[in-house]
Design a protein around this motif. Structure first.
Motif, PDB file in Angstrom:
ATOM      1  N   GLY A   1      -8.265  -2.014  -0.475  1.00  0.00           N
ATOM      2  CA  GLY A   1      -9.663  -1.663  -0.263  1.00  0.00           C
ATOM      3  C   GLY A   1      -9.787  -0.155  -0.189  1.00  0.00           C
TER       4      GLY A   1
ATOM      5  N   THR B   1       0.840  -1.199   0.000  1.00  0.00           N
ATOM      6  CA  THR B   1       0.000   0.000   0.000  1.00  0.00           C
ATOM      7  C   THR B   1       0.873   1.247   0.000  1.00  0.00           C
TER       8      THR B   1
ATOM      9  N   CYS C   1      -6.386   3.675   4.659  1.00  0.00           N
ATOM     10  CA  CYS C   1      -6.008   2.252   4.665  1.00  0.00           C
ATOM     11  C   CYS C   1      -6.012   1.712   6.091  1.00  0.00           C
TER      12      CYS C   1
ATOM     13  N   VAL D   1      -3.582  -5.913  -3.671  1.00  0.00           N
ATOM     14  CA  VAL D   1      -4.990  -5.679  -3.421  1.00  0.00           C
ATOM     15  C   VAL D   1      -5.122  -4.538  -2.429  1.00  0.00           C
TER      16      VAL D   1
ATOM     17  N   TYR E   1      -7.309  -4.350  -7.581  1.00  0.00           N
ATOM     18  CA  TYR E   1      -6.133  -5.188  -7.814  1.00  0.00           C
ATOM     19  C   TYR E   1      -5.261  -4.467  -8.833  1.00  0.00           C
TER      20      TYR E   1
ATOM     21  N   VAL F   1     -16.790  -0.334   0.465  1.00  0.00           N
ATOM     22  CA  VAL F   1     -15.394  -0.556   0.093  1.00  0.00           C
ATOM     23  C   VAL F   1     -15.334  -1.185  -1.296  1.00  0.00           C
TER      24      VAL F   1
ATOM     25  N   THR G   1     -15.043  -5.232  -7.475  1.00  0.00           N
ATOM     26  CA  THR G   1     -13.613  -5.506  -7.554  1.00  0.00           C
ATOM     27  C   THR G   1     -13.161  -5.147  -8.963  1.00  0.00           C
TER      28      THR G   1
ATOM     29  N   SER H   1     -12.731  -2.905  -3.970  1.00  0.00           N
ATOM     30  CA  SER H   1     -11.425  -3.569  -4.010  1.00  0.00           C
ATOM     31  C   SER H   1     -10.752  -3.313  -5.345  1.00  0.00           C
TER      32      SER H   1
END
Length: 185
Positions: free
Chosen positions: A121, A21, A34, A119, A114, A110, A159, A112
């Motif tokens: 959120g 992150t 985060c 990954v 990728y 949230v 996602t 997601s």
């Protein structure tokens, strides 16, 4: 330096701040959301006095960096001032709604993301922010949906797989929306 008792709620928050992150954000302020994923007002209430006390201590930069290295975070700060900056930003956010009383009825959704095998959120406060993010990401990735065709939230579709350019565009979009929302208040 004395042994500092770290609340389990704080450990949970910083565990969510990992290297993957960290390399994707542009500032320490962007790490705060985060750390707050899934945190409610009761957990925030346990962390606020700890952060106030920690930040009020006269810890040297070296001691502050040593403190941070004792946490379960996946990143390491070599400069105590960066630890102070992050913890101060975290405390400021925890002193706002919904973390202050939990009485504000604004749901958090949230999405997601990728990107390059990582990954993340991304929380959206309120249905309007969620729908704006979802519309932006749908257009960015070429999905053809209409918001009224899908539930809110839509776990089966919330996602997104993004490349570096798309990820940067999404971060820019969120930054512009945050700036827009701040000028409204």
């Amino acid at each position: 330096m004395h042994e500092i008792a770290i609340p389990v709620e704080f450990k949970h928050m910083v565990r969510q701040v990992d290297y993957d992150t960290f390399v994707r954000v542009r500032s320490l302020d962007e790490l705060v959301p985060c750390a707050l994923i899934g945190v409610d007002h009761r957990q925030a209430a346990a962390v606020r006095p700890f952060l106030r006390s920690l930040l009020a201590m006269s810890l040297s930069d070296e001691e502050m960096a040593d403190f941070w290295s004792s946490t379960p975070s996946g990143i390491y700060f070599t400069e105590g001032e960066r630890v102070r900056t992050f913890l101060s930003a975290l405390l400021r956010r925890l002193e706002e709604e919904p973390y202050l009383t939990g009485l504000v009825d604004i749901p958090e959704f949230v999405i997601s993301i990728y990107c390059n095998g990582l990954v993340g959120g991304f929380p959206c406060r309120g249905q309007q922010a969620y729908l704006e993010d979802r519309d932006f990401l749908d257009k960015l990735t070429g999905r053809e949906y209409q918001n009224d065709e899908r539930p809110v939230p839509d776990p089966s579709q919330d996602t997104y797989v993004l490349d570096d350019q798309q990820y940067d565009a999404y971060l820019d979009f969120r930054k512009r929306r945050r700036e827009r929302d701040q000028t409204k208040h």
